[in-house]
Design a protein around this motif. Structure first.
Motif, mmCIF file in Angstrom:
data_model
loop_
_atom_site.group_PDB
_atom_site.id
_atom_site.type_symbol
_atom_site.label_atom_id
_atom_site.label_comp_id
_atom_site.label_asym_id
_atom_site.label_seq_id
_atom_site.Cartn_x
_atom_site.Cartn_y
_atom_site.Cartn_z
ATOM 1 N N LEU A 251 0.845 -1.186 0.000
ATOM 2 C CA LEU A 251 0.000 0.000 0.000
ATOM 3 C C LEU A 251 0.885 1.243 0.000
ATOM 4 N N PHE A 252 0.489 2.251 -0.767
ATOM 5 C CA PHE A 252 1.261 3.487 -0.861
ATOM 6 C C PHE A 252 0.390 4.660 -0.402
ATOM 7 N N ILE A 253 0.938 5.488 0.462
ATOM 8 C CA ILE A 253 0.244 6.706 0.890
ATOM 9 C C ILE A 253 1.176 7.892 0.670
ATOM 10 N N ILE A 254 0.711 8.861 -0.116
ATOM 11 C CA ILE A 254 1.468 10.085 -0.357
ATOM 12 C C ILE A 254 0.753 11.223 0.361
ATOM 13 N N THR A 255 1.480 11.883 1.247
ATOM 14 C CA THR A 255 0.931 13.010 2.001
ATOM 15 C C THR A 255 1.575 14.299 1.493
ATOM 16 N N PHE A 256 0.745 15.293 1.203
ATOM 17 C CA PHE A 256 1.237 16.565 0.668
ATOM 18 C C PHE A 256 1.339 17.607 1.778
ATOM 19 N N LYS A 257 2.044 18.667 1.489
ATOM 20 C CA LYS A 257 2.313 19.699 2.488
ATOM 21 C C LYS A 257 1.046 20.407 2.961
ATOM 22 N N ASP A 258 -0.012 20.383 2.146
ATOM 23 C CA ASP A 258 -1.275 21.004 2.564
ATOM 24 C C ASP A 258 -2.168 20.043 3.338
ATOM 25 N N GLY A 259 -1.659 18.826 3.610
ATOM 26 C CA GLY A 259 -2.419 17.850 4.386
ATOM 27 C C GLY A 259 -3.188 16.840 3.564
ATOM 28 N N GLU A 260 -3.307 17.056 2.279
ATOM 29 C CA GLU A 260 -4.038 16.098 1.444
ATOM 30 C C GLU A 260 -3.253 14.787 1.351
ATOM 31 N N ARG A 261 -4.000 13.672 1.311
ATOM 32 C CA ARG A 261 -3.381 12.362 1.180
ATOM 33 C C ARG A 261 -4.035 11.593 0.037
ATOM 34 N N ILE A 262 -3.240 10.868 -0.688
ATOM 35 C CA ILE A 262 -3.770 9.957 -1.690
ATOM 36 C C ILE A 262 -3.217 8.566 -1.409
ATOM 37 N N ARG A 263 -4.013 7.549 -1.717
ATOM 38 C CA ARG A 263 -3.631 6.180 -1.405
ATOM 39 C C ARG A 263 -3.970 5.266 -2.574
ATOM 40 N N PHE A 264 -3.048 4.384 -2.902
ATOM 41 C CA PHE A 264 -3.313 3.363 -3.908
ATOM 42 C C PHE A 264 -2.451 2.152 -3.599
ATOM 43 N N THR A 265 -2.579 1.117 -4.395
ATOM 44 C CA THR A 265 -1.959 -0.167 -4.063
ATOM 45 C C THR A 265 -1.046 -0.658 -5.187
ATOM 46 N N SER A 266 -0.358 -1.744 -4.898
ATOM 47 C CA SER A 266 0.547 -2.335 -5.882
ATOM 48 C C SER A 266 -0.193 -3.075 -6.989
ATOM 49 N N LEU A 267 -1.514 -3.106 -6.934
ATOM 50 C CA LEU A 267 -2.276 -3.604 -8.078
ATOM 51 C C LEU A 267 -2.305 -2.543 -9.171
ATOM 52 N N LEU A 268 -2.365 -1.281 -8.773
ATOM 53 C CA LEU A 268 -2.365 -0.184 -9.742
ATOM 54 C C LEU A 268 -0.981 0.016 -10.342
ATOM 55 N N ILE A 269 0.046 -0.004 -9.525
ATOM 56 C CA ILE A 269 1.434 0.161 -9.978
ATOM 57 C C ILE A 269 2.315 -0.707 -9.082
ATOM 58 N N SER A 270 3.184 -1.484 -9.671
ATOM 59 C CA SER A 270 4.002 -2.415 -8.888
ATOM 60 C C SER A 270 4.958 -1.668 -7.964
ATOM 61 N N SER A 271 5.388 -2.356 -6.925
ATOM 62 C CA SER A 271 6.279 -1.754 -5.929
ATOM 63 C C SER A 271 7.575 -1.247 -6.557
ATOM 64 N N SER A 272 8.213 -2.083 -7.384
ATOM 65 C CA SER A 272 9.489 -1.692 -7.988
ATOM 66 C C SER A 272 9.321 -0.505 -8.924
ATOM 67 N N THR A 273 8.227 -0.467 -9.671
ATOM 68 C CA THR A 273 7.971 0.651 -10.584
ATOM 69 C C THR A 273 7.686 1.929 -9.805
ATOM 70 N N PHE A 274 6.903 1.823 -8.748
ATOM 71 C CA PHE A 274 6.552 2.981 -7.931
ATOM 72 C C PHE A 274 7.793 3.673 -7.386
ATOM 73 N N ARG A 275 8.738 2.903 -6.870
ATOM 74 C CA ARG A 275 9.928 3.475 -6.257
ATOM 75 C C ARG A 275 10.800 4.231 -7.253
ATOM 76 N N LYS A 276 10.804 3.787 -8.491
ATOM 77 C CA LYS A 276 11.614 4.450 -9.513
ATOM 78 C C LYS A 276 11.086 5.842 -9.861
ATOM 79 N N LYS A 277 9.822 6.087 -9.567
ATOM 80 C CA LYS A 277 9.206 7.359 -9.951
ATOM 81 C C LYS A 277 9.591 8.513 -9.045
ATOM 82 N N PHE A 278 10.186 8.222 -7.890
ATOM 83 C CA PHE A 278 10.477 9.277 -6.913
ATOM 84 C C PHE A 278 11.953 9.260 -6.522
#
Length: 296
Positions: free
Chosen positions: A250-277
């Motif tokens: 599970l991935f949770i991205i929290t922004f400086k204004d407090g907004e959070r978005i959440r998605f899973t490794s079904l949407l994008i694989s773990s290895s691919t997700f890490r390369k994006k940041f």
């Protein structure tokens, strides 16, 4: 006046990722290439198809990519109509400009290049990739790739065992045992699939490594975000290294204004997700059974 698409690629870019995509005239294209930051981008850059470069694209399906070569020279990669890559290097920017002019004048066709080494799916190095992630058939196949590959290997070894001495009762027995074992082994993964599917079935993500902006939301309601506005990135993954659901995350991205978005490794694989940041720290949190409900 004739215009062709030209686009830039940088060291930070991944395969198929391009910047400043626009239609340009031959003179505008030559200026675009000349003004590319060759000095800084060629430093420590690899001489290969995905490299700091400028790529020209013709509607007929051919491409010309100008990249760095050894000794301050330039590489020219030409993707021909037969989808094979041809190559040559030139010494100066003036020679590069001459080939660009020829490419424009000859309707995207070039001769005099030597054949480049074999490359799997060469078009992927030239064509712009949209880097869109959806929960579809491809995502499902990727989610089960580990278990699927193990099962295929087991079945291949099994058939090799009996290929010289077929024994139908033994074949049926062993096949049943193998399939039953993998069904039991895959049960947690199947559970995670439906758990993640319930959360992400309508999710949409468009993100690449080299662009600061990315898009997240649903197919009908998307929002643009910026990586520089991220306060933290948390991932939740099992601490059981050998578990069949090791890739479920599970991935949770929290922004400086407090907004959070959440998605899973079904949407994008773990290895691919890490390369994006590459410039954002990612905190890994252990959760033995990281279901969607476990972090709500």
């Amino acid at each position: 006046m004739k215009q062709l698409i030209s686009k830039a690629q940088y060291k930070r870019s991944e395969k198929g990722e391009f910047h400043h995509i626009a239609h340009r005239t031959v003179e505008e294209t030559k200026s675009f290439i000349s003004n590319f930051p060759w000095k800084t981008e060629r430093s420590l850059a690899s001489v290969e198809l995905t490299c700091p470069s400028v790529t020209l694209e013709h509607p007929g399906g051919t491409y010309l990519k100008i990249g760095p070569y050894f000794g301050e020279k330039y590489s020219l990669y030409y993707l021909a109509p037969n989808k094979k890559v041809y190559f040559q290097n030139v010494d100066t920017m003036e020679e590069v400009s001459q080939w660009v002019k020829v490419y424009f004048e000859n309707e995207g066709k070039l001769t005099g290049f030597k054949k480049y080494s074999f490359t799997l799916n060469p078009l992927s190095h030239f064509k712009t990739n949209r880097f869109e992630y959806l929960v579809n058939r491809k995502a499902t196949m990727n989610f089960f790739r580990g278990t699927r590959n193990i099962l295929l290997m087991a079945l291949v070894l099994f058939w090799i065992r009996f290929i010289g001495n077929p024994n139908i009762p033994a074949i049926l027995t062993v096949t049943t045992i193998v399939l039953s074992f993998f069904l039991i082994y895959s049960c947690p993964l199947i559970y995670f699939y439906f758990n993640y599917f319930s959360s992400d079935r309508n999710s949409y993500l468009q993100i690449s490594k080299g662009h600061e902006e990315f898009i997240y939301g649903t197919r009908d309601n998307k929002k643009r975000y910026n990586k520089q506005d991220i306060a933290s990135i948390d991932t939740y993954v099992t601490s059981a290294y050998r578990s069949p659901w090791r890739e479920c995350e599970l991935f949770i991205i929290t922004f400086k204004d407090g907004e959070r978005i959440r998605f899973t490794s079904l949407l994008i694989s773990s290895s691919t997700f890490r390369k994006k940041f590459p410039n954002n720290p990612i905190k890994v949190n252990s959760k033995y059974f990281p279901t969607v409900e476990s972090i709500e």
